[in-house]
Design a protein around this motif. Sequence first.
Motif, PDB file in Angstrom:
ATOM      1  N   VAL A 164       0.791  -1.237  -0.122  1.00  0.00           N
ATOM      2  CA  VAL A 164       0.037   0.186   0.001  1.00  0.00           C
ATOM      3  C   VAL A 164       0.698   1.238  -0.224  1.00  0.00           C
ATOM      4  N   THR A 165       2.086   1.029  -0.393  1.00  0.00           N
ATOM      5  CA  THR A 165       3.055   2.342  -0.548  1.00  0.00           C
ATOM      6  C   THR A 165       2.343   3.350  -1.424  1.00  0.00           C
ATOM      7  N   GLU A 166       2.422   4.472  -1.036  1.00  0.00           N
ATOM      8  CA  GLU A 166       1.897   5.682  -1.806  1.00  0.00           C
ATOM      9  C   GLU A 166       3.237   6.606  -1.867  1.00  0.00           C
ATOM     10  N   ALA A 167       3.991   6.773  -2.995  1.00  0.00           N
ATOM     11  CA  ALA A 167       5.006   7.617  -3.222  1.00  0.00           C
ATOM     12  C   ALA A 167       5.856   8.034  -1.950  1.00  0.00           C
ATOM     13  N   ARG A 168       6.037   6.810  -1.354  1.00  0.00           N
ATOM     14  CA  ARG A 168       7.203   6.671  -0.329  1.00  0.00           C
ATOM     15  C   ARG A 168       8.244   5.677  -0.375  1.00  0.00           C
ATOM     16  N   GLU A 169       9.425   6.242   0.032  1.00  0.00           N
ATOM     17  CA  GLU A 169      10.594   5.340  -0.242  1.00  0.00           C
ATOM     18  C   GLU A 169      10.501   3.786   0.467  1.00  0.00           C
ATOM     19  N   ILE A 170       9.794   3.963   1.880  1.00  0.00           N
ATOM     20  CA  ILE A 170       9.638   2.778   2.650  1.00  0.00           C
ATOM     21  C   ILE A 170       8.377   1.891   2.069  1.00  0.00           C
ATOM     22  N   PRO A 171       8.638   0.732   1.867  1.00  0.00           N
ATOM     23  CA  PRO A 171       7.478  -0.120   1.305  1.00  0.00           C
ATOM     24  C   PRO A 171       6.417  -0.398   2.745  1.00  0.00           C
ATOM     25  N   LEU A 172       5.254  -0.162   2.529  1.00  0.00           N
ATOM     26  CA  LEU A 172       4.434  -0.496   3.486  1.00  0.00           C
ATOM     27  C   LEU A 172       3.297  -1.613   3.042  1.00  0.00           C
ATOM     28  N   TYR A 173       2.813  -2.329   4.053  1.00  0.00           N
ATOM     29  CA  TYR A 173       1.778  -3.259   3.541  1.00  0.00           C
ATOM     30  C   TYR A 173       0.536  -3.376   4.468  1.00  0.00           C
ATOM     31  N   SER A 174      -0.388  -4.027   4.016  1.00  0.00           N
ATOM     32  CA  SER A 174      -1.587  -4.209   4.942  1.00  0.00           C
ATOM     33  C   SER A 174      -1.855  -5.747   4.725  1.00  0.00           C
ATOM     34  N   PRO A 175      -2.568  -6.273   5.735  1.00  0.00           N
ATOM     35  CA  PRO A 175      -3.060  -7.608   5.498  1.00  0.00           C
ATOM     36  C   PRO A 175      -4.172  -7.962   4.492  1.00  0.00           C
ATOM     37  N   GLY A 176      -4.117  -9.229   3.896  1.00  0.00           N
ATOM     38  CA  GLY A 176      -5.142  -9.343   3.106  1.00  0.00           C
ATOM     39  C   GLY A 176      -5.144 -10.984   2.699  1.00  0.00           C
ATOM     40  N   ILE A 177      -6.022 -11.147   2.106  1.00  0.00           N
ATOM     41  CA  ILE A 177      -6.542 -12.616   1.566  1.00  0.00           C
ATOM     42  C   ILE A 177      -5.302 -13.462   0.937  1.00  0.00           C
ATOM     43  N   LYS A 178      -4.610 -12.757   0.081  1.00  0.00           N
ATOM     44  CA  LYS A 178      -3.397 -13.389  -0.560  1.00  0.00           C
ATOM     45  C   LYS A 178      -2.324 -13.763   0.483  1.00  0.00           C
ATOM     46  N   ASP A 179      -2.215 -13.380   1.699  1.00  0.00           N
ATOM     47  CA  ASP A 179      -1.342 -13.658   2.732  1.00  0.00           C
ATOM     48  C   ASP A 179      -1.216 -14.914   2.773  1.00  0.00           C
ATOM     49  N   TRP A 180      -2.494 -15.749   2.756  1.00  0.00           N
ATOM     50  CA  TRP A 180      -2.752 -16.991   3.153  1.00  0.00           C
ATOM     51  C   TRP A 180      -1.711 -17.979   2.128  1.00  0.00           C
ATOM     52  N   ALA A 181      -1.704 -17.597   0.934  1.00  0.00           N
ATOM     53  CA  ALA A 181      -0.668 -18.335  -0.094  1.00  0.00           C
ATOM     54  C   ALA A 181       0.747 -18.100   0.569  1.00  0.00           C
ATOM     55  N   CYS A 182       1.072 -17.012   1.035  1.00  0.00           N
ATOM     56  CA  CYS A 182       2.494 -16.642   1.528  1.00  0.00           C
ATOM     57  C   CYS A 182       2.592 -17.466   2.755  1.00  0.00           C
ATOM     58  N   ILE A 183       1.690 -17.618   3.623  1.00  0.00           N
ATOM     59  CA  ILE A 183       1.819 -18.318   5.048  1.00  0.00           C
ATOM     60  C   ILE A 183       2.086 -19.934   4.389  1.00  0.00           C
ATOM     61  N   PHE A 184       1.244 -20.446   3.419  1.00  0.00           N
ATOM     62  CA  PHE A 184       1.442 -21.711   3.032  1.00  0.00           C
ATOM     63  C   PHE A 184       2.775 -22.102   2.506  1.00  0.00           C
ATOM     64  N   PHE A 185       3.338 -21.097   1.854  1.00  0.00           N
ATOM     65  CA  PHE A 185       4.686 -21.404   1.345  1.00  0.00           C
ATOM     66  C   PHE A 185       5.515 -21.456   2.505  1.00  0.00           C
ATOM     67  N   TYR A 186       5.552 -20.552   3.335  1.00  0.00           N
ATOM     68  CA  TYR A 186       6.689 -20.521   4.295  1.00  0.00           C
ATOM     69  C   TYR A 186       6.272 -21.406   5.618  1.00  0.00           C
ATOM     70  N   SER A 187       5.163 -21.942   5.496  1.00  0.00           N
ATOM     71  CA  SER A 187       4.789 -23.209   6.299  1.00  0.00           C
ATOM     72  C   SER A 187       5.650 -24.320   5.700  1.00  0.00           C
ATOM     73  N   LEU A 188       5.842 -24.517   4.405  1.00  0.00           N
ATOM     74  CA  LEU A 188       6.690 -25.461   4.019  1.00  0.00           C
ATOM     75  C   LEU A 188       8.050 -25.503   4.358  1.00  0.00           C
ATOM     76  N   ILE A 189       8.562 -24.058   4.126  1.00  0.00           N
ATOM     77  CA  ILE A 189       9.689 -23.894   4.936  1.00  0.00           C
ATOM     78  C   ILE A 189      10.068 -24.254   6.245  1.00  0.00           C
ATOM     79  N   CYS A 190       9.129 -24.042   6.876  1.00  0.00           N
ATOM     80  CA  CYS A 190       9.267 -24.262   8.324  1.00  0.00           C
ATOM     81  C   CYS A 190       9.255 -25.913   8.415  1.00  0.00           C
ATOM     82  N   ILE A 191       8.626 -26.386   7.689  1.00  0.00           N
ATOM     83  CA  ILE A 191       8.766 -28.137   8.192  1.00  0.00           C
ATOM     84  C   ILE A 191      10.041 -28.532   7.766  1.00  0.00           C
ATOM     85  N   VAL A 192      10.759 -27.896   6.528  1.00  0.00           N
ATOM     86  CA  VAL A 192      12.265 -28.236   6.091  1.00  0.00           C
ATOM     87  C   VAL A 192      13.161 -27.991   7.369  1.00  0.00           C
TER      88      VAL A 192
END
Length: 208
Positions: free
Chosen positions: A59-87
Motif C-alpha cells: 500500500v506504499t504511496e509515493a514513499r521510499e519505505i514499502p508499507l503493507y496491509s494484511p489481505g487474503i493473498k497472505d494465506w498463499a504466503c503463509i502456506f509457502f513459508y509453512s513448507l519452509i518451516c517443515i524443512v
Amino acid sequence: MVKPVRKTSNKNPPILSHEFIIQNHADIVSCIAMVFVVGLMVHATTPIASVFITLQHNVTEAREIPLYSPGIKDWACIFFYSLICIVIHAIIQEYVLDKFSKKLHLSKSKLAIFSTSGQLLVFYLVSAGWALDIAIKEMFLFDISRLWSDYPSPMSFMLKLYFIIQLAYNLHEIPELYFQKTKKEEYFAKATQSVVALALIAIPYFLK
C-alpha cells in the motif's frame, strides 16, 4: 535337496506409504517448495509464484519505505513459508536434536518431549530476538503506546514478514503431528492447541 529361499527384508517402505512419507517428508516438502521457487524464475508463472513467495498487499504511496496491509493473498504466503518451516524443522531435528538425544539415551516418551521442547526453544529464541530487533528499529520499544494508538496501520516489510512467519510456524505444526507420529490420544489436543495459536495471531492480524 532344494535350498530354502531366504526372505529378503526390504528396509525401504513402499512408495507413497505412510512410512515412506514420514521418513522422506522433508525431501518431499522441499521439492514442493522448489516448484514455487522455479516458478518465480519462469516468466509465464512468475505472477502466480510471486503470490506465494513475495509479500502481497503493498500500500506504499509515493514513499521510499514499502508499507503493507494484511489481505487474503497472505494465506498463499503463509502456506509457502509453512513448507519452509517443515524443512527447517527436519534439519534442526536431524542435525541438532537427534545428535544430543543419542548422547542422553532418553526413553521414547522423554525423547518426544525433548524434541518438541528443543524445536520450540529454537523458535522462541529466534522470534524473541527478531521481535526485539523490530521493536528497536520501528521505535516501539521507546514508545510502547504506538502498538495500540496507531492500530490498525500499514506494516513495514519486516513487521509483516514477522507475522507471516509466526502464522506459518503455527500452521506447520499441524502436519508435523503426523510426521512425528503423534499418539492418537494426544493428536486432538495438540492439533487444537496449534489451531488456537494460529487463530489468536490470525484474527487480530487480518482485522487490521
